[in-house]
Design a protein around this motif. Structure first.
Motif, PDB file in Angstrom:
ATOM      1  N   ARG A  87     -77.486   9.679  84.857  1.00  0.00           N
ATOM      2  CA  ARG A  87     -77.200  10.943  85.543  1.00  0.00           C
ATOM      3  C   ARG A  87     -77.315  12.132  84.595  1.00  0.00           C
ATOM      4  O   ARG A  87     -78.001  13.115  84.889  1.00  0.00           O
ATOM      5  CB  ARG A  87     -75.781  10.926  86.128  1.00  0.00           C
ATOM      6  N   SER A  88     -76.627  12.060  83.457  1.00  0.00           N
ATOM      7  CA  SER A  88     -76.608  13.190  82.530  1.00  0.00           C
ATOM      8  C   SER A  88     -77.974  13.427  81.908  1.00  0.00           C
ATOM      9  O   SER A  88     -78.404  14.583  81.742  1.00  0.00           O
ATOM     10  CB  SER A  88     -75.568  12.949  81.434  1.00  0.00           C
ATOM     11  N   TYR A  96     -80.002  17.094  82.226  1.00  0.00           N
ATOM     12  CA  TYR A  96     -80.483  17.957  81.137  1.00  0.00           C
ATOM     13  C   TYR A  96     -82.005  18.070  81.132  1.00  0.00           C
ATOM     14  O   TYR A  96     -82.545  19.108  80.734  1.00  0.00           O
ATOM     15  CB  TYR A  96     -79.945  17.454  79.797  1.00  0.00           C
ATOM     16  N   ALA A 120     -72.852  23.769  79.449  1.00  0.00           N
ATOM     17  CA  ALA A 120     -72.596  22.372  79.773  1.00  0.00           C
ATOM     18  C   ALA A 120     -71.132  22.038  79.554  1.00  0.00           C
ATOM     19  O   ALA A 120     -70.488  22.559  78.641  1.00  0.00           O
ATOM     20  CB  ALA A 120     -73.474  21.460  78.910  1.00  0.00           C
ATOM     21  N   ARG A 162     -68.685  18.546  79.442  1.00  0.00           N
ATOM     22  CA  ARG A 162     -68.335  17.133  79.544  1.00  0.00           C
ATOM     23  C   ARG A 162     -66.924  17.015  79.017  1.00  0.00           C
ATOM     24  O   ARG A 162     -66.685  17.192  77.832  1.00  0.00           O
ATOM     25  CB  ARG A 162     -69.274  16.249  78.727  1.00  0.00           C
ATOM     26  N   VAL A 212     -74.419  22.773  83.821  1.00  0.00           N
ATOM     27  CA  VAL A 212     -74.340  21.319  83.992  1.00  0.00           C
ATOM     28  C   VAL A 212     -72.890  20.886  83.825  1.00  0.00           C
ATOM     29  O   VAL A 212     -72.265  21.150  82.796  1.00  0.00           O
ATOM     30  CB  VAL A 212     -75.223  20.572  82.968  1.00  0.00           C
ATOM     31  N   GLU A 233     -70.956  17.524  83.705  1.00  0.00           N
ATOM     32  CA  GLU A 233     -70.850  16.074  83.715  1.00  0.00           C
ATOM     33  C   GLU A 233     -69.447  15.697  84.183  1.00  0.00           C
ATOM     34  O   GLU A 233     -68.522  16.499  84.137  1.00  0.00           O
ATOM     35  CB  GLU A 233     -71.090  15.519  82.312  1.00  0.00           C
ATOM     36  N   CYS A 286     -72.654  16.074  88.108  1.00  0.00           N
ATOM     37  CA  CYS A 286     -72.913  14.640  87.977  1.00  0.00           C
ATOM     38  C   CYS A 286     -71.641  13.871  88.321  1.00  0.00           C
ATOM     39  O   CYS A 286     -70.548  14.233  87.857  1.00  0.00           O
ATOM     40  CB  CYS A 286     -73.345  14.284  86.555  1.00  0.00           C
TER      41      CYS A 286
END
Length: 383
Positions: free
Chosen positions: A47-48, A52, A81, A83, A114, A116, A145
């Motif tokens: 997914r990640s 990207y 991003a 995460r 993004v 995650e 994600c």
């Protein structure tokens, strides 16, 4: 004449040809570009990596490989991003993403956000994103994600375009792992099977004999549980193994982060931390503790996944299906268990594993949650 985009952003995406084709088209044709995407798929499906690659194709001009590499390295100014290093995504982090989403692109064609682990948002954090997802600026694209759509609130799902990734076959993952690591085919196949096609976990098992041994020890220990005393002892051992594994994964990173921070603050190695900068060091240590907690919980969750595979194999044998067993190395033990138990008892244990995972997500103590699960294993009844 349209110039074809280079393959670079997609080089690391493996086994997801349909998803790549859809996102490549969206990156080059505004009529197919949604303002917010949700990429779903099981752990290890990529997914990640895909997120990207998509971000790189959106941000960089066709042919600008330097910009694409910046995005892949997470250093491009038009990429934001997240995460999470903790158990959940905080409201503070979500608000920071929303704030960044309203900035115009500085160098690239789009600004891409993004997120995650979007499944790690609680409801009030999800609500922070709603307006940004519903009415983003023209040149901003969100990419979330998560393992599945069900992991997000309906209000979030209604504002995104979902892209579901396929789950690769064991043989496909084994070939990839053999190519990447150089391990022999037997180790690659066993690792892919034990990891249940999770590419990252398969690679770790293939290259780390200690990880393979810990997994085998855990499953064999659980198979020997016969009473409450066994349950308590084995639960403690599992938590200790998961703790040791988490420390091994985070210790080196923690130390390098601390050294880098002290160097930036002008503190010489081996000297006391001045009071003026102690707050920054304490903040780093707090972040590292949160990351360690998540790493431990992820490790216990991985054990639960392995236990699910054990009792899934048992259930298959109880229904006279002995193909595609995940734990073939335990064939004799599995067959003995399948004969000793009735299928309803196996189903009870599988249900309890799911309940244990939910309890851990609600911050239950790992040792107590595992003790409760293993008492069910020993007795066939939920405590």
């Amino acid at each position: 004449m349209t110039v074809a985009a280079p393959a670079l952003p997609w080089d690391e995406v493996w086994g997801q040809d349909d998803a790549v084709a859809q996102l490549r088209r969206a990156a080059t044709d505004a009529d197919h570009l949604a303002h917010a995407w949700l990429i779903t798929g099981p752990p290890g499906s990529g997914r990640s990596t895909l997120a990207y690659a998509f971000a790189a194709a959106l941000i960089a001009e066709p042919g600008d490989e330097a910009a694409m590499r910046q995005v892949i390295a997470r250093t491009h100014p038009d990429l934001t991003a997240l995460r999470t290093e903790g158990v959940i995504i905080s409201i503070k982090d979500a608000r920071a993403l929303v704030e960044r989403s309203y900035f115009s692109p500085s160098l690239g064609r789009y600004r891409v956000i993004v997120m995650e682990d979007a499944d790690r948002m609680v409801e009030r954090t999800s609500n922070v994103l709603l307006k940004a997802l519903e009415e983003p600026p023209e040149k901003t694209v969100w990419v979330l994600c998560a393992p599945s759509e069900a992991d997000l609130l309906p209000t979030i799902r209604s504002r995104v375009r979902t892209l579901r990734l396929r789950e690769p076959d064991v043989a496909d993952v084994a070939r990839l792992i053999a190519q990447r690591t150089g391990v022999d085919d037997a180790v690659a196949e066993q690792s892919a099977r034990h990891a249940q096609r999770h590419i990252g976990m398969a690679q770790r098992l293939a290259t780390d004999a200690a990880s393979r041994e810990r997994r085998d020890e855990t499953l064999r220990s659980v198979l020997r549980v016969r009473n409450v005393g066994d349950a308590v002892e084995v639960a403690a051992r599992i938590v200790q193994l998961a703790t040791d594994d988490a420390k091994a994964l985070t210790a080196e990173r923690d130390e390098s982060e601390r050294e880098a921070l002290l160097r930036t603050l002008g503190v010489a190695p081996g000297t006391a931390v001045p009071p003026a900068v102690r707050g920054q060091v304490n903040a780093l240590e707090d972040d590292q503790k949160r990351r360690a907690t998540r790493s431990l919980r992820d490790g216990v969750d991985r054990v639960l996944t392995d236990l699910e595979s054990l009792y899934r194999d048992t259930l298959m044998l109880q229904f006279d299906r002995d193909v595609d067993l995940i734990n073939r190395e335990l064939d004799a033990d599995l067959r003995a268990l399948a004969q000793a138990w009735e299928a309803p008892r196996t189903l009870t244990v599988l249900d309890r594993i799911s309940a244990t995972r939910e309890n851990l997500e609600q911050n239950a103590a790992p040792a107590l949650a595992l003790e409760s699960l293993l008492i069910t294993v020993a007795s066939g009844r939920t405590p």
